[in-house]
Design a protein around this motif. Structure first.
Motif, PDB file in Angstrom:
ATOM      1  N   ARG A  68       0.818  -1.214   0.000  1.00 27.34           N
ATOM      2  CA  ARG A  68       0.000   0.000   0.000  1.00 27.34           C
ATOM      3  C   ARG A  68       0.852   1.264   0.000  1.00 27.34           C
ATOM      4  N   VAL A  69       1.916   1.260   0.783  1.00 25.76           N
ATOM      5  CA  VAL A  69       2.794   2.443   0.848  1.00 25.76           C
ATOM      6  C   VAL A  69       3.331   2.769  -0.541  1.00 25.76           C
ATOM      7  N   GLY A  70       3.807   1.780  -1.263  1.00 27.18           N
ATOM      8  CA  GLY A  70       4.349   1.999  -2.600  1.00 27.18           C
ATOM      9  C   GLY A  70       3.314   2.499  -3.584  1.00 27.18           C
ATOM     10  N   LYS A  71       2.115   1.923  -3.519  1.00 29.35           N
ATOM     11  CA  LYS A  71       1.055   2.341  -4.450  1.00 29.35           C
ATOM     12  C   LYS A  71       0.633   3.782  -4.196  1.00 29.35           C
ATOM     13  N   VAL A  72       0.374   4.108  -2.946  1.00 31.94           N
ATOM     14  CA  VAL A  72      -0.059   5.474  -2.611  1.00 31.94           C
ATOM     15  C   VAL A  72       1.059   6.464  -2.901  1.00 31.94           C
ATOM     16  N   ALA A  73       2.278   6.139  -2.500  1.00 28.43           N
ATOM     17  CA  ALA A  73       3.410   7.035  -2.738  1.00 28.43           C
ATOM     18  C   ALA A  73       3.680   7.194  -4.230  1.00 28.43           C
ATOM     19  N   GLY A  74       3.502   6.131  -5.007  1.00 33.15           N
ATOM     20  CA  GLY A  74       3.696   6.213  -6.453  1.00 33.15           C
ATOM     21  C   GLY A  74       2.718   7.176  -7.100  1.00 33.15           C
ATOM     22  N   ILE A  75       1.458   7.108  -6.695  1.00 34.82           N
ATOM     23  CA  ILE A  75       0.440   8.021  -7.228  1.00 34.82           C
ATOM     24  C   ILE A  75       0.739   9.453  -6.804  1.00 34.82           C
ATOM     25  N   LEU A  76       1.044   9.641  -5.528  1.00 36.35           N
ATOM     26  CA  LEU A  76       1.343  10.995  -5.042  1.00 36.35           C
ATOM     27  C   LEU A  76       2.594  11.573  -5.706  1.00 36.35           C
ATOM     28  N   THR A  77       3.588  10.735  -5.931  1.00 30.96           N
ATOM     29  CA  THR A  77       4.812  11.185  -6.588  1.00 30.96           C
ATOM     30  C   THR A  77       4.528  11.593  -8.029  1.00 30.96           C
TER      31      THR A  77
END
Length: 95
Positions: free
Chosen positions: A57-66
């Motif tokens: 989840r951290v990677g998915k959310v951070a990827g979208i935000l990035t």
């Protein structure tokens, strides 16, 4: 003991890579007209790299935000890779 060293090496590697990627993202901010075009290329790549570096989840959310942070004008100054590293290894660890 050996497992602890591997985890620490991975932690340091992610920090160094994150600092490098944040630096690349900020470079486009310094070049006025070229920077906007570079963001079109860098934003999806940065989103992918974030998702690749941080699983779940951290990677998915951070990827979208990035991706959003890199594609929007005047937000290149935000060090999203470094902030994700801090969240992963200090804030989330406490929870």
């Amino acid at each position: 003991m050996k497992e602890e060293i591997i985890v620490k090496d991975e932690k340091n590697k992610k920090l160094l890579m994150g600092l490098l990627f944040d630096g690349i993202g900020m470079l486009s901010f310094t070049i006025p007209l070229v920077g906007d075009f570079a963001d079109v290329i860098w934003a999806p790549l940065a989103g992918f790299l974030m998702t690749y570096m941080y699983k779940g989840r951290v990677g998915k959310v951070a990827g979208i935000l990035t991706f959003v942070e890199e594609i929007l004008p005047f937000t290149d100054i935000i060090p999203s890779f470094t902030l994700t590293w801090i969240y992963t290894y200090y804030i989330q660890k406490k929870e």
